[in-house]
Design a protein around this motif. Structure first.
Motif, PDB file in Angstrom:
ATOM      1  N   ASN A   1      45.162  39.804  24.482  1.00 37.54           N
ATOM      2  CA  ASN A   1      46.126  40.720  23.864  1.00 37.54           C
ATOM      3  C   ASN A   1      46.853  41.592  24.880  1.00 37.54           C
ATOM      4  N   VAL A   2      46.529  41.423  26.173  1.00 42.21           N
ATOM      5  CA  VAL A   2      47.166  42.255  27.187  1.00 42.21           C
ATOM      6  C   VAL A   2      48.663  42.044  27.191  1.00 42.21           C
ATOM      7  N   GLY A   3      49.095  40.777  27.080  1.00 42.58           N
ATOM      8  CA  GLY A   3      50.518  40.469  27.141  1.00 42.58           C
ATOM      9  C   GLY A   3      51.304  40.976  25.958  1.00 42.58           C
ATOM     10  N   LYS A   4      50.651  41.409  24.903  1.00 45.28           N
ATOM     11  CA  LYS A   4      51.356  41.872  23.713  1.00 45.28           C
ATOM     12  C   LYS A   4      51.752  43.338  23.784  1.00 45.28           C
ATOM     13  N   LYS A   5      51.233  44.034  24.836  1.00 36.89           N
ATOM     14  CA  LYS A   5      51.563  45.443  24.952  1.00 36.89           C
ATOM     15  C   LYS A   5      53.025  45.611  25.349  1.00 36.89           C
ATOM     16  N   LYS A   6      53.630  46.618  24.816  1.00 35.30           N
ATOM     17  CA  LYS A   6      55.037  46.870  25.111  1.00 35.30           C
ATOM     18  C   LYS A   6      55.187  47.301  26.555  1.00 35.30           C
ATOM     19  N   SER A   7      56.133  46.668  27.247  1.00 36.44           N
ATOM     20  CA  SER A   7      56.376  46.980  28.643  1.00 36.44           C
ATOM     21  C   SER A   7      57.064  48.329  28.776  1.00 36.44           C
ATOM     22  N   LYS A   8      56.598  49.163  29.708  1.00 37.48           N
ATOM     23  CA  LYS A   8      57.233  50.445  29.971  1.00 37.48           C
ATOM     24  C   LYS A   8      56.970  50.824  31.419  1.00 37.48           C
ATOM     25  N   ARG A   9      57.765  51.713  31.923  1.00 41.21           N
ATOM     26  CA  ARG A   9      57.630  52.131  33.315  1.00 41.21           C
ATOM     27  C   ARG A   9      56.434  53.071  33.432  1.00 41.21           C
ATOM     28  N   ILE A  10      55.531  52.750  34.318  1.00 45.99           N
ATOM     29  CA  ILE A  10      54.320  53.531  34.523  1.00 45.99           C
ATOM     30  C   ILE A  10      54.429  54.229  35.869  1.00 45.99           C
ATOM     31  N   PHE A  11      54.271  55.553  35.884  1.00 47.59           N
ATOM     32  CA  PHE A  11      54.564  56.313  37.094  1.00 47.59           C
ATOM     33  C   PHE A  11      53.643  55.937  38.245  1.00 47.59           C
ATOM     34  N   TYR A  12      52.369  55.705  37.988  1.00 52.10           N
ATOM     35  CA  TYR A  12      51.489  55.434  39.123  1.00 52.10           C
ATOM     36  C   TYR A  12      51.834  54.105  39.786  1.00 52.10           C
ATOM     37  N   PHE A  13      52.454  53.191  39.065  1.00 48.48           N
ATOM     38  CA  PHE A  13      52.955  51.967  39.693  1.00 48.48           C
ATOM     39  C   PHE A  13      54.136  52.289  40.614  1.00 48.48           C
ATOM     40  N   ASP A  14      55.026  53.160  40.141  1.00 47.12           N
ATOM     41  CA  ASP A  14      56.135  53.579  40.997  1.00 47.12           C
ATOM     42  C   ASP A  14      55.612  54.295  42.242  1.00 47.12           C
ATOM     43  N   ALA A  15      54.601  55.131  42.068  1.00 49.43           N
ATOM     44  CA  ALA A  15      54.033  55.861  43.197  1.00 49.43           C
ATOM     45  C   ALA A  15      53.401  54.900  44.200  1.00 49.43           C
TER      46      ALA A  15
ATOM     47  N   LEU B   1      50.428  39.495  35.681  1.00 45.93           N
ATOM     48  CA  LEU B   1      49.341  38.638  35.208  1.00 45.93           C
ATOM     49  C   LEU B   1      48.750  39.143  33.896  1.00 45.93           C
ATOM     50  N   GLY B   2      48.221  38.192  33.122  1.00 49.10           N
ATOM     51  CA  GLY B   2      47.594  38.528  31.849  1.00 49.10           C
ATOM     52  C   GLY B   2      48.589  38.786  30.750  1.00 49.10           C
ATOM     53  N   ARG B   3      49.799  38.245  30.880  1.00 50.49           N
ATOM     54  CA  ARG B   3      50.845  38.469  29.885  1.00 50.49           C
ATOM     55  C   ARG B   3      51.355  37.130  29.359  1.00 50.49           C
TER      56      ARG B   3
ATOM     57  N   MET C   1      51.426  31.855  40.785  1.00 44.16           N
ATOM     58  CA  MET C   1      51.025  32.855  39.803  1.00 44.16           C
ATOM     59  C   MET C   1      50.978  32.348  38.361  1.00 44.16           C
ATOM     60  N   PRO C   2      51.874  31.453  37.909  1.00 43.30           N
ATOM     61  CA  PRO C   2      51.769  30.966  36.530  1.00 43.30           C
ATOM     62  C   PRO C   2      50.434  30.304  36.217  1.00 43.30           C
ATOM     63  N   ILE C   3      49.859  29.644  37.212  1.00 42.48           N
ATOM     64  CA  ILE C   3      48.558  28.995  36.998  1.00 42.48           C
ATOM     65  C   ILE C   3      47.479  30.047  36.811  1.00 42.48           C
ATOM     66  N   PHE C   4      47.485  31.061  37.635  1.00 44.37           N
ATOM     67  CA  PHE C   4      46.495  32.127  37.509  1.00 44.37           C
ATOM     68  C   PHE C   4      46.736  32.954  36.247  1.00 44.37           C
ATOM     69  N   ASN C   5      47.984  33.107  35.864  1.00 38.78           N
ATOM     70  CA  ASN C   5      48.268  33.858  34.651  1.00 38.78           C
ATOM     71  C   ASN C   5      47.681  33.184  33.417  1.00 38.78           C
ATOM     72  N   LYS C   6      47.836  31.882  33.349  1.00 39.74           N
ATOM     73  CA  LYS C   6      47.295  31.142  32.201  1.00 39.74           C
ATOM     74  C   LYS C   6      45.785  31.301  32.125  1.00 39.74           C
ATOM     75  N   TRP C   7      45.137  31.277  33.272  1.00 38.16           N
ATOM     76  CA  TRP C   7      43.676  31.458  33.303  1.00 38.16           C
ATOM     77  C   TRP C   7      43.298  32.868  32.866  1.00 38.16           C
ATOM     78  N   LEU C   8      43.920  33.894  33.455  1.00 37.55           N
ATOM     79  CA  LEU C   8      43.531  35.270  33.167  1.00 37.55           C
ATOM     80  C   LEU C   8      43.901  35.703  31.758  1.00 37.55           C
ATOM     81  N   LEU C   9      44.928  35.090  31.205  1.00 40.89           N
ATOM     82  CA  LEU C   9      45.349  35.438  29.853  1.00 40.89           C
ATOM     83  C   LEU C   9      44.244  35.161  28.844  1.00 40.89           C
ATOM     84  N   HIS C  10      43.420  34.162  29.108  1.00 38.28           N
ATOM     85  CA  HIS C  10      42.362  33.768  28.174  1.00 38.28           C
ATOM     86  C   HIS C  10      40.963  33.999  28.753  1.00 38.28           C
ATOM     87  N   ALA C  11      40.889  34.720  29.867  1.00 36.22           N
ATOM     88  CA  ALA C  11      39.597  34.933  30.518  1.00 36.22           C
ATOM     89  C   ALA C  11      39.064  36.326  30.238  1.00 36.22           C
ATOM     90  N   GLU C  12      37.787  36.487  30.460  1.00 39.72           N
ATOM     91  CA  GLU C  12      37.168  37.803  30.449  1.00 39.72           C
ATOM     92  C   GLU C  12      37.325  38.422  31.834  1.00 39.72           C
TER      93      GLU C  12
END
Length: 367
Positions: free
Chosen positions: A5-19, A79-81, A162-173
């Motif tokens: 469900n990580v990929g379902k979150k609405k994308s928004k600008r996160i300040f600590y990423f900008d920092a 990743l995870g989206r 990255m697409p290969i790793f994304n597919k794995w992490l999207l369904h992984a613990e």
């Protein structure tokens, strides 16, 4: 915790990423400035090194995390989206290819012009062949002032996997990501710190993709220790002290001993930096200048973050040109300060201005 469900979150600008992105580009600039001036400090090594040597050594070691942070941010943000390969590459590739082509050409012309006019000897002659050869080698990271362009080729290859790793992490613990990262840490120790072969071949776990997975993991992990800002500070301080101690032991009056950006010490430090920024709000003190969205600091951080890729592609050219005029005539500390200002603000001002020009703003590396 399932990540479907990580990929379902609405994308928004996160300040600590900008920092983190702002810190990443500042770290890259600091490294290039002190690499340029290290000849003025390296002779200070000895039984009791000079203060100048310690200043240079600290900066060359502590700020070797710039590229690493960029890789981690790629993983944390992508990743995870839920996305298709075509959509991912269709959005990501133009963002890195267009600025690379644009600035590789125009910065080459600027460097050639300065080299010819001021006799810097960065180009053999002003002929069609020499100019085209210079531009060609700029794209291949071989022309003077264009060595940082290796980052483009590295991140391009990382995007392809990255697409290969994304597919794995999207369904992984997240525990499965931890499994991967354990082996990644082993490669950090053997391949990039000890430089000795591990009995088991672990090339599939090595950096830079390991850092991409690490960024994803640190963003989503709920482990208490990795969300404790005081523990994060410890993760930053200890490896820096260790690196400086080893550097003191193995440096010479002719060369600083530095560590690979993918070493175990750098890995631990960057984990601390990422988690510190993520959990900075957990400290009891909350100074207003850090939390005011319209304050000078946050606006500066946001500007650096948005222009970081364009700054990366242009800053070293300005630093090298400035150093040609100042290297032999300015005090060591003042020289570093001036080159830092040039490396940060000249590209930032240029990109901010160009970002207002239609069409051009799409190819200069501002997002």
């Amino acid at each position: 915790m399932s990540n479907a469900n990580v990929g379902k979150k609405k994308s928004k600008r996160i300040f600590y990423f900008d920092a983190l992105r702002a810190l990443a580009i500042l770290s890259v600039i600091i490294i290039h400035v002190f690499n340029k001036t290290n000849a003025l400090a390296v002779m200070g090594w000895g039984t009791i090194p000079s203060f100048r040597w310690f200043v240079a050594d600290f900066n060359l070691l502590a700020f070797r995390i710039g590229v690493v942070l960029f890789l981690m941010l790629s993983g944390a943000l992508s990743l995870g989206r839920e996305w298709e390969i075509k959509d991912f590459l269709g959005r990501r590739l133009p963002r890195i290819v267009a600025p690379f082509l644009f600035w590789g050409f125009f910065m080459s012309l600027i460097v050639i012009a300065f080299s010819y006019h001021f006799h810097f000897h960065w180009i053999k002659s002003i002929s069609i062949y020499s100019v085209l050869n210079f531009i060609y080698n700029a794209y291949l990271c071989k022309s003077p002032t264009f060595l940082p362009y290796w980052f483009f080729w590295m991140i391009l290859g990382t995007y392809f996997i990255m697409p290969i790793f994304n597919k794995w992490l999207l369904h992984a613990e997240l525990k499965e990501a931890e499994y991967f990262l354990v082996f990644w840490l082993i490669t950090c120790i053997f391949d990039f710190t000890l430089f000795k072969p591990f009995p088991i071949k672990l090339i599939y776990f090595t950096s830079p993709i390991g850092l991409v997975v690490l960024g994803y993991y640190l963003r989503h992990t709920e482990r208490k220790l990795l969300n404790n800002p005081y523990f994060s500070i410890l993760l930053i301080i200890v490896p820096i002290i260790c690196m400086m101690a080893f550097s003191y032991m193995y440096s010479t009056p002719h060369k600083f001993y530095t560590f690979d950006r993918y070493s175990i010490f750098g890995a631990i430090e960057v984990i601390g930096v990422f988690t510190l920024f993520k959990n900075f709000g957990k400290f009891n003190f909350k100074p207003g200048f850090l939390y005011n969205p319209k304050g000078i600091l946050r606006r500066f951080v946001a500007s650096l973050a948005k222009c970081s890729y364009g700054i990366y592609l242009t800053h070293l050219c300005f630093i090298k040109i400035a150093s040609k005029f100042l290297f032999s005539s300015v005090n060591y500390y003042l020289l570093n300060i001036i080159l830092l200002i040039v490396g940060i603000f000249v590209p930032l001002i240029m990109l901010t201005a160009l970002n207002k020009v239609p069409y051009v703003n799409e190819v200069i590396g501002v997002k």
